[in-house]
Design an enzyme around this catalytic site. Structure first.
Site, PDB file in Angstrom:
ATOM      1  N   HIS A  19       0.864  -1.191   0.000  1.00 63.12           N
ATOM      2  CA  HIS A  19       0.000   0.000   0.000  1.00 63.12           C
ATOM      3  C   HIS A  19       0.896   1.235   0.000  1.00 63.12           C
ATOM      4  CE1 HIS A  19      -3.805   2.077   1.888  1.00 63.12           C
ATOM      5  NE2 HIS A  19      -3.121   2.909   1.096  1.00 63.12           N
ATOM      6  N   HIS A  33       1.166   4.829  -2.466  1.00 60.15           N
ATOM      7  CA  HIS A  33       0.746   5.647  -3.618  1.00 60.15           C
ATOM      8  C   HIS A  33       2.008   6.315  -4.141  1.00 60.15           C
ATOM      9  CE1 HIS A  33      -3.561   5.442  -2.417  1.00 60.15           C
ATOM     10  NE2 HIS A  33      -3.014   5.261  -1.233  1.00 60.15           N
ATOM     11  N   HIS A  88      -9.667   1.084  -1.119  1.00 59.80           N
ATOM     12  CA  HIS A  88      -9.603   1.701   0.199  1.00 59.80           C
ATOM     13  C   HIS A  88     -11.012   1.636   0.799  1.00 59.80           C
ATOM     14  CE1 HIS A  88      -5.807   3.228  -1.204  1.00 59.80           C
ATOM     15  NE2 HIS A  88      -5.635   4.057  -0.184  1.00 59.80           N
ATOM     16  N   GLU A 123     -11.198   3.286   6.177  1.00 61.75           N
ATOM     17  CA  GLU A 123     -10.136   4.170   6.671  1.00 61.75           C
ATOM     18  C   GLU A 123     -10.838   5.244   7.506  1.00 61.75           C
ATOM     19  OE1 GLU A 123      -8.137   6.476   3.621  1.00 61.75           O
ATOM     20  OE2 GLU A 123      -6.532   7.117   4.980  1.00 61.75           O
ATOM     21  N   ASP A 154       1.779   3.996   2.767  1.00 61.37           N
ATOM     22  CA  ASP A 154       0.712   4.823   2.180  1.00 61.37           C
ATOM     23  C   ASP A 154       1.275   5.984   1.363  1.00 61.37           C
ATOM     24  OD1 ASP A 154      -1.893   5.423   1.562  1.00 61.37           O
ATOM     25  OD2 ASP A 154      -2.481   6.097   3.564  1.00 61.37           O
ATOM     26  N   ASP A 155       1.602   7.105   2.032  1.00 65.95           N
ATOM     27  CA  ASP A 155       2.143   8.291   1.348  1.00 65.95           C
ATOM     28  C   ASP A 155       3.350   8.770   2.152  1.00 65.95           C
ATOM     29  OD1 ASP A 155      -0.119   8.881  -0.702  1.00 65.95           O
ATOM     30  OD2 ASP A 155      -1.150   8.546   1.205  1.00 65.95           O
TER      31      ASP A 155
END
Ligand code: HPA
Ligand code: ZN
Length: 340
Positions: free
Chosen positions: A18, A20, A201, A204, A282-283
């Site tokens: 996961h 991005h 997603h 969340e 994630d980011d």
């Protein structure tokens, strides 16, 4: 945390499922690309941009994340961004990564989807030579209409043919609240008919009902985040029984105020109830750390044991979209490493 365990986790071979790719764009590279491409940013300096990374929820992050991505115009930009992630991942002993990208963020600015994928693919091919295997997952932006997702899917069909080894699935991201998975049933059905892997997603910020929709309507193979599943005991039991994995991202959850303190994170409850959870970033450019930093933060806050850390690492390999043979090889490598 125990420095021996931290070191053991840091050097363990692991998969990240996961991430991005646009969320790996560090402020330094945003400014470099802005200069190179003559794109005007709303921030005067790298420090001013970083100072804006004080998020209150998912939307407050997404506004800045999309602004950051506005500097990406040319194939080389996508290559540079992706190669920077490859290097960070390898430094964290990630041996396999499954990477999301958001084509609509770029096509709406006039950047062809072919340019986006060509740049990412060139960097991932270089990553393979350096020891990182990878897959690419095309995500639809859920705040936009399903018609836009369908058009994006159709435009990507030649790319699914051109890069079958890499571009293996579709996902669903962006603003969750008010945009349930049911909105994207038709486009996911098309992707499913084509044999693509499916993720979304869900849970969340959104309620457990969004996780049910992802499972029942989209028929996903994995759920991204999914941490709010803990609110529904039947859902937790179903996830545990089906071994449908949740790709958990601890620092993201903290920065986006899903939990107000890492000690309140529900990962250990999910783990204790047999849900296949693992750790992801994630980011990472926005949330304060790459995958190892996420492992350290959660193991430390929840006082996870060495065995629990192993389970998280192993789950990352179990849940990867690779062949059974590749999976067995990855697990054998982890086991050899963990036992020494
Ligand atoms: N949630 C939803 N959309 C996103 C995220 C996320 O954590 N990161 C990038 N796009
Ligand atoms: Zn995400």
């Amino acid at each position: 945390m125990n420095p021996t365990l931290a070191d053991k986790i840091a050097h363990a071979p692991k998969a990240e499922l996961h991430i991005h790719i646009e969320g790996s764009l560090e402020p330094e590279l945003i400014f470099e690309l802005a200069r190179r491409n003559d794109v005007k940013l709303a921030y005067d300096s790298i420090d001013a941009l970083r100072a804006a990374y004080a998020f209150t929820d998912l939307q407050s992050f997404l506004d800045i994340y999309y602004a950051g991505a506005s500097v990406l115009l040319h194939e080389q930009d996508f290559y540079d961004m992706t190669l920077a992630y490859v290097e960070r991942a390898l430094a964290d002993h990630v041996t396999h990564a499954e990477i999301f990208f958001d084509p609509q963020t770029h096509t709406e600015r006039g950047v062809p989807i072919e340019t986006v994928v060509a740049g990412i693919e060139r960097a991932l091919a270089e990553g393979e030579r350096r020891g990182l295997t990878s897959k690419l997952i095309l995500c639809f932006l859920r705040h936009l209409p399903e018609e836009d997702a369908l058009a994006t899917y159709e435009s990507a069909l030649p790319l699914f043919d051109k890069y079958p080894h890499r571009l293996i699935g579709v996902g669903l991201d962006s603003s969750e609240r008010g945009h349930p998975p049911s909105k994207f049933e038709r486009v996911f059905a098309k992707a499913r008919e084509r044999g693509l892997k499916l993720v979304a997603h869900a849970g969340e910020e959104g309620p457990p009902s969004y996780v049910y929709e992802a499972l029942d309507l989209l028929k996903v193979d994995r759920v991204d985040h999914g941490v709010r599943s803990i609110e529904d005991a039947a859902l937790v039991a179903r996830l545990a029984d089906s071994r449908i994995a949740l790709t958990v991202c601890p620092l993201s959850n903290l920065k986006l105020c899903v939990f107000d303190d890492m000690t309140k994170h529900t990962l250990k409850d999910l783990l204790d109830q047999g849900v296949a959870v693992m750790i992801n970033s994630d980011d990472p450019a926005y949330f304060g750390g790459y995958v190892n930093a996420n492992y350290f933060a959660i193991v430390d806050a929840l006082k996870l044991s060495e065995d629990e850390a192993y389970t998280l690492l192993r789950n990352s390999l179990e849940a990867s979209f690779v062949t059974d043979e590749e999976r067995a090889a990855m697990i054998a490598r982890l086991n050899t490493y963990w036992k020494q």
